[in-house]
Design a protein around this motif. Structure first.
Motif, mmCIF file in Angstrom:
data_model
loop_
_atom_site.group_PDB
_atom_site.id
_atom_site.type_symbol
_atom_site.label_atom_id
_atom_site.label_comp_id
_atom_site.label_asym_id
_atom_site.label_seq_id
_atom_site.Cartn_x
_atom_site.Cartn_y
_atom_site.Cartn_z
ATOM 1 N N LYS A 239 0.814 -1.218 0.000
ATOM 2 C CA LYS A 239 0.000 0.000 0.000
ATOM 3 C C LYS A 239 0.848 1.268 0.000
ATOM 4 C CE LYS A 239 -3.488 2.322 2.797
ATOM 5 N NZ LYS A 239 -4.468 2.152 3.888
ATOM 6 N N SER A 240 0.349 2.286 -0.733
ATOM 7 C CA SER A 240 0.924 3.631 -0.712
ATOM 8 C C SER A 240 2.408 3.632 -1.056
ATOM 9 C CB SER A 240 0.693 4.276 0.666
ATOM 10 O OG SER A 240 1.017 5.643 0.633
ATOM 11 N N ASN A 241 2.717 3.119 -2.240
ATOM 12 C CA ASN A 241 4.051 3.214 -2.807
ATOM 13 C C ASN A 241 3.924 3.837 -4.195
ATOM 14 O OD1 ASN A 241 6.296 1.855 -1.083
ATOM 15 N ND2 ASN A 241 4.531 0.493 -0.839
ATOM 16 N N LYS A 242 4.846 3.529 -5.096
ATOM 17 C CA LYS A 242 4.820 4.110 -6.441
ATOM 18 C C LYS A 242 4.913 3.030 -7.516
ATOM 19 C CE LYS A 242 7.103 8.317 -4.735
ATOM 20 N NZ LYS A 242 8.298 9.194 -4.852
ATOM 21 N N PHE A 243 4.382 1.869 -7.221
ATOM 22 C CA PHE A 243 4.397 0.789 -8.207
ATOM 23 C C PHE A 243 3.489 1.149 -9.388
ATOM 24 C CE2 PHE A 243 5.528 -1.507 -4.274
ATOM 25 C CZ PHE A 243 6.733 -2.056 -4.693
ATOM 26 N N TYR A 244 3.909 0.755 -10.574
ATOM 27 C CA TYR A 244 3.141 1.068 -11.773
ATOM 28 C C TYR A 244 3.072 -0.169 -12.667
ATOM 29 C CZ TYR A 244 7.925 1.657 -13.532
ATOM 30 O OH TYR A 244 9.240 1.465 -13.844
ATOM 31 N N GLY A 245 2.321 -0.048 -13.766
ATOM 32 C CA GLY A 245 2.174 -1.160 -14.694
ATOM 33 C C GLY A 245 1.009 -2.049 -14.311
ATOM 34 N N SER A 246 0.886 -3.153 -14.993
ATOM 35 C CA SER A 246 -0.248 -4.051 -14.798
ATOM 36 C C SER A 246 0.103 -5.147 -13.797
ATOM 37 C CB SER A 246 -0.664 -4.671 -16.133
ATOM 38 O OG SER A 246 0.432 -5.383 -16.701
ATOM 39 N N LEU A 247 -0.934 -5.831 -13.346
ATOM 40 C CA LEU A 247 -0.734 -6.946 -12.426
ATOM 41 C C LEU A 247 -0.290 -8.173 -13.210
ATOM 42 C CD1 LEU A 247 -3.829 -6.693 -10.043
ATOM 43 C CD2 LEU A 247 -1.516 -5.871 -9.659
ATOM 44 N N PRO A 248 0.771 -8.843 -12.753
ATOM 45 C CA PRO A 248 1.203 -10.054 -13.466
ATOM 46 C C PRO A 248 0.223 -11.202 -13.235
ATOM 47 C CG PRO A 248 2.517 -9.725 -11.481
ATOM 48 C CD PRO A 248 1.643 -8.512 -11.614
ATOM 49 N N ASP A 249 -0.011 -11.998 -14.273
ATOM 50 C CA ASP A 249 -0.898 -13.154 -14.148
ATOM 51 C C ASP A 249 -0.387 -14.150 -13.117
ATOM 52 O OD1 ASP A 249 -2.629 -12.146 -16.000
ATOM 53 O OD2 ASP A 249 -1.780 -13.256 -17.689
ATOM 54 N N ASP A 250 0.928 -14.187 -12.926
ATOM 55 C CA ASP A 250 1.506 -15.148 -11.985
ATOM 56 C C ASP A 250 1.094 -14.862 -10.546
ATOM 57 O OD1 ASP A 250 2.914 -16.692 -13.877
ATOM 58 O OD2 ASP A 250 4.486 -15.174 -13.977
ATOM 59 N N LEU A 251 0.543 -13.681 -10.303
ATOM 60 C CA LEU A 251 0.068 -13.378 -8.961
ATOM 61 C C LEU A 251 -1.035 -14.354 -8.549
ATOM 62 C CD1 LEU A 251 0.802 -11.104 -6.902
ATOM 63 C CD2 LEU A 251 -1.242 -9.910 -7.669
ATOM 64 N N CYS A 252 -1.724 -14.889 -9.519
ATOM 65 C CA CYS A 252 -2.826 -15.815 -9.244
ATOM 66 C C CYS A 252 -2.343 -17.177 -8.769
ATOM 67 C CB CYS A 252 -3.692 -15.987 -10.485
ATOM 68 S SG CYS A 252 -4.408 -14.433 -11.074
ATOM 69 N N HIS A 253 -1.037 -17.431 -8.826
ATOM 70 C CA HIS A 253 -0.509 -18.704 -8.351
ATOM 71 C C HIS A 253 -0.447 -18.771 -6.830
ATOM 72 C CE1 HIS A 253 1.759 -19.210 -12.451
ATOM 73 N NE2 HIS A 253 0.462 -19.436 -12.540
ATOM 74 N N LEU A 254 -0.688 -17.646 -6.168
ATOM 75 C CA LEU A 254 -0.602 -17.600 -4.706
ATOM 76 C C LEU A 254 -1.883 -18.197 -4.116
ATOM 77 C CD1 LEU A 254 0.920 -14.015 -4.332
ATOM 78 C CD2 LEU A 254 2.124 -16.208 -4.229
ATOM 79 N N SER A 255 -1.930 -19.501 -4.068
ATOM 80 C CA SER A 255 -3.151 -20.189 -3.647
ATOM 81 C C SER A 255 -3.467 -19.983 -2.172
ATOM 82 C CB SER A 255 -3.024 -21.688 -3.943
ATOM 83 O OG SER A 255 -1.901 -22.238 -3.262
ATOM 84 N N HIS A 256 -2.462 -19.590 -1.363
ATOM 85 C CA HIS A 256 -2.703 -19.358 0.062
ATOM 86 C C HIS A 256 -3.056 -17.905 0.360
ATOM 87 C CE1 HIS A 256 -1.344 -23.366 0.802
ATOM 88 N NE2 HIS A 256 -0.101 -23.124 0.459
ATOM 89 N N LEU A 257 -2.983 -17.039 -0.634
ATOM 90 C CA LEU A 257 -3.181 -15.614 -0.402
ATOM 91 C C LEU A 257 -4.615 -15.327 0.061
ATOM 92 C CD1 LEU A 257 -1.528 -12.941 -0.766
ATOM 93 C CD2 LEU A 257 -2.755 -12.655 -2.911
#
Length: 678
Positions: A372-390
């Motif tokens: 939260k509250s940083n300066k990240f940019y660009g799109s969300l990577p599809d690999d983020l969906c691999h976090l099955s425990h998230l």
């Protein structure tokens, strides 16, 4: 039910009924015996404790972890008693005079009760053999003279949540053999005397947390393994960390200066919490020497610069918090080596760059990600969906853009409604537990006072309209927060399949289109914020089924038509629907086309909007009452006119009632006159 029949066995010396499901009361002992050891611990026994006086051979008595109430009983005559454990009950008082006679007592455990007494030196002056005292989590007050020298030399002294202060207890200065000292939350508001650090060279565990102790700290003694000084007023530079220390908690103090770490090869440190201090400078780049570290919290300080590459050497790390500092630069790629990471919080910094795909590929145990509250940019990577425990994702207040991947439906930890977070391998409840705000240590290491203490996941979340810190119930907080970015596209359909989701915040983005009907399947949802987007069309009627909804904000969109009636939707303030010109119906004052009346119902005096269903209900209530009264009245009158016998009986009843009332009043008046004349 426990009876005293075993006392009839004259040669019986040991009785152990511990760890069963025994219930009922413990009866008074009518017969004495040569019993030497009695253990009834970890059962469901209740009621008051019987008198144990006369058990002259009894050496061990374990009644801990039951539901006994009342007073600590009389132990008069139990001169052989060495081990007494009454912990984990509901005892409220202590006959302190009887304890003076237990001159052979070695261990005394009264912890986790509600005992409210004052202890002075006379109560302890004859306990020559005492080796361990644990009276933690009671309401005991220790009023002991600073000049008193105890006749015993303790190895453990645990008085957490008792009253010792405001002065530091000087009477412990000759306790040179102490290995465990717990004075946490004891109302001490003093400085630690200098002799303290010199006298207790054998101490392994020290807990002075949750007091108001001030001053500076010397170098932590090499023998001390676990130290907790959190929630105090210590200041000055940080003390040097001994290679033998395994757990250090100095959080919530006023330590300042730079963080200097040891460069010794064999550091045993597993837990380090320096959060909520005044530390400054760049983070050191010597983390390769801390290979056993499981927990690291440096949040809420003033560190600046980049996250050092050596942070990736912490292969065993489970939780990493660098929140609320002034860090910048990209996420170091070396973090992908920390494959056991479960909780990552880098929120409220100045980090930048794109979100790397390796977060989803190489951190399979991740259950909470807070950027939260940083300066990240660009799109969300599809690999983020691999976090099955998230089950907790907070990417709010960045510069992220593009579409939200539809594969969010792969976040298994949020899909299966009713499954506890602890069922997943990377869940917080399995990795960290928390028994209150007290001692914060990892479950896998040796804990204080023979109890399991551990650190709970905490996070600042935009929850129910406010930013709050959540501890203890974090496993319950299954939430996705993508607010205040530049995301676009239609409502992410994958999110609508996360049946266990409890909080969803997509506000202040550029989402458009209709909200899918499937959102009504998120029955566990308590928080929903879709404000300041471009959503359009009807509000799905299925949302009336979200009965747990406690916070809703649909303002500043393009929703139209009537707000569906039912559920929680009329319970929210009208401001939560404002900024949608096409919306109508309660709780808005704007009526929908086709409504029968244009008369606006004024809000009640308490400021709560009146629901349309409530108005209809009241209208039919008044009509039903009027019809019922009319039917009953005319039914009785018509019956009396038509039926002659009923009419005569009714008037006879009234005549008798009048006569009885007249006699009652006349008698009362006559008695009153007699009293006045007398």
């Amino acid at each position: 039910m426990i009876t005293n029949s075993f006392c009839n066995l004259p040669s019986l010396q040991t009785v152990d009924f511990s760890y069963n499901n025994l219930t009922g009361n413990l009866q008074e002992f009518e017969h004495k015996s040569v019993l030497r050891s009695l253990s009834l611990s970890n059962n469901h026994l209740q009621g008051s404790l019987p008198n144990f006086s006369g058990f002259s051979f009894l050496e061990e008595l374990y009644l801990n972890d039951n539901k006994f109430s009342g007073s600590v009983p009389d132990f008069d005559g139990c001169l052989a008693l060495e081990y007494l454990d009454l912990s984990g009950n509901q005892l409220t008082s202590w006959e302190t005079q009887s304890i003076e006679q237990l001159t052979n007592l070695v261990e005394l455990d009264l912890s986790r009760n509600s005992i409210n007494n004052t202890i002075n030196e006379h109560h302890l002056s004859k306990l020559y053999s005492l080796h361990r005292i644990n009276a933690s989590f009671n309401s005991l007050t220790f009023n002991i003279s600073s000049e008193w020298l105890p006749p015993f030399n303790l190895a453990q002294l645990s008085l957490a949540s008792c009253k010792l202060g405001p002065k530091f207890p000087i009477w412990i200065r000759n306790q040179s053999k102490i290995r465990t000292l717990d004075f946490s939350n004891t109302q001490i508001s003093d400085t630690i005397p200098m002799w303290f650090w010199d006298n207790f060279t054998q101490m392994k565990t020290l807990d002075l947390s949750s007091n108001k102790i001030s001053g500076t700290l010397p170098t932590i003694q090499s023998q001390t393994i676990e130290i907790n000084l959190s929630y105090n007023n210590f200041e000055g530079p940080l003390p040097l960390i001994s290679p033998k220390c395994s757990e250090i908690n100095l959080s919530h103090n006023k330590f300042s200066g730079k963080l200097v770490l040891s460069t010794t090869e064999h550091m045993r440190l597993r837990f380090l919490d320096l959060s909520h201090n005044l530390l400054i400078g760049e983070l050191p780049d010597s983390w390769k020497y801390f290979k056993h570290l499981l927990f690291l919290n440096l949040g809420n300080n003033y560190f600046w610069g980049r996250i050092p590459l050596s942070i990736g050497s912490l292969h065993s790390l489970n939780k990493l918090i660098l929140r609320n500092n002034r860090l910048d630069g990209e996420l170091p790629e070396s973090l992908r080596n920390c494959t056991d990471l479960g909780f990552v919080d880098f929120g409220l910094n100045g980090l930048s760059g794109t979100l790397p795909a390796w977060i989803g590929k190489d951190l399979p145990q991740l259950y909470a990600l807070v950027l939260k509250s940083n300066k990240f940019y660009g799109s969300l990577p599809d690999d983020l969906c691999h976090l099955s425990h998230l089950h907790f994702l907070d990417l709010s207040m960045n510069r992220l853009s593009g579409y939200v991947p539809p594969c969010f439906s792969s976040l298994i930890a949020m899909i299966n409604s009713g499954n506890k977070a602890s069922e997943s391998r990377g869940s917080p409840s399995q990795a960290f537990l928390y028994p209150k705000r007290h001692i914060c240590y990892s479950k896998c290491v040796v804990a204080f006072n023979r109890a399991k203490y551990s650190y709970v996941d905490d996070a600042l979340a935009g929850w129910k309209g406010k930013e709050r810190e959540y501890r203890g119930n974090f496993a319950y907080l299954k939430m996705i927060d993508l607010s205040s970015n530049k995301f676009t596209g239609e409502f992410p359909t994958g999110i609508a399949r996360l049946l266990d989701l409890k909080g969803l915040n997509l506000s202040r983005n550029q989402f458009y289109g209709k909200v899918p009907v499937q959102i009504g399947r998120l029955f566990e949802l308590e928080v929903l914020d879709l404000s300041s987007n471009k959503f359009s069309g009807d509000i799905p009627r299925s949302m009336t089924g979200l009965t747990f909804l406690a916070y809703l904000d649909l303002s500043s969109n393009n929703f139209s038509a009537r707000i569906p009636l039912g559920g929680q939707l009329q319970a929210f303030n009208s401001s939560m629907y404002e900024g949608n010109p096409g919306l109508c119906g309660l709780p808005l004052t704007k009526r929908c086309p086709g409504d029968k009346t244009s008369v606006e119902i004024p809000p009640p005096s308490n400021g709560i909007e009146v629901e349309e269903d409530e108005i209809v209900y009241r209208r039919w209530l008044y009509i039903s009452a009027a019809l019922g009264f009319s039917t009953s009245f005319w039914g009785i009158c018509v019956t009396l006119l038509v039926n002659r016998r009923w009419r005569h009986a009714y008037f006879l009843f009234l005549t008798n009632l009048k006569d009885q009332l007249y006699v009652f009043v006349a008698v009362r008046i006559a008695r009153l006159k007699v009293r006045l004349q007398g």
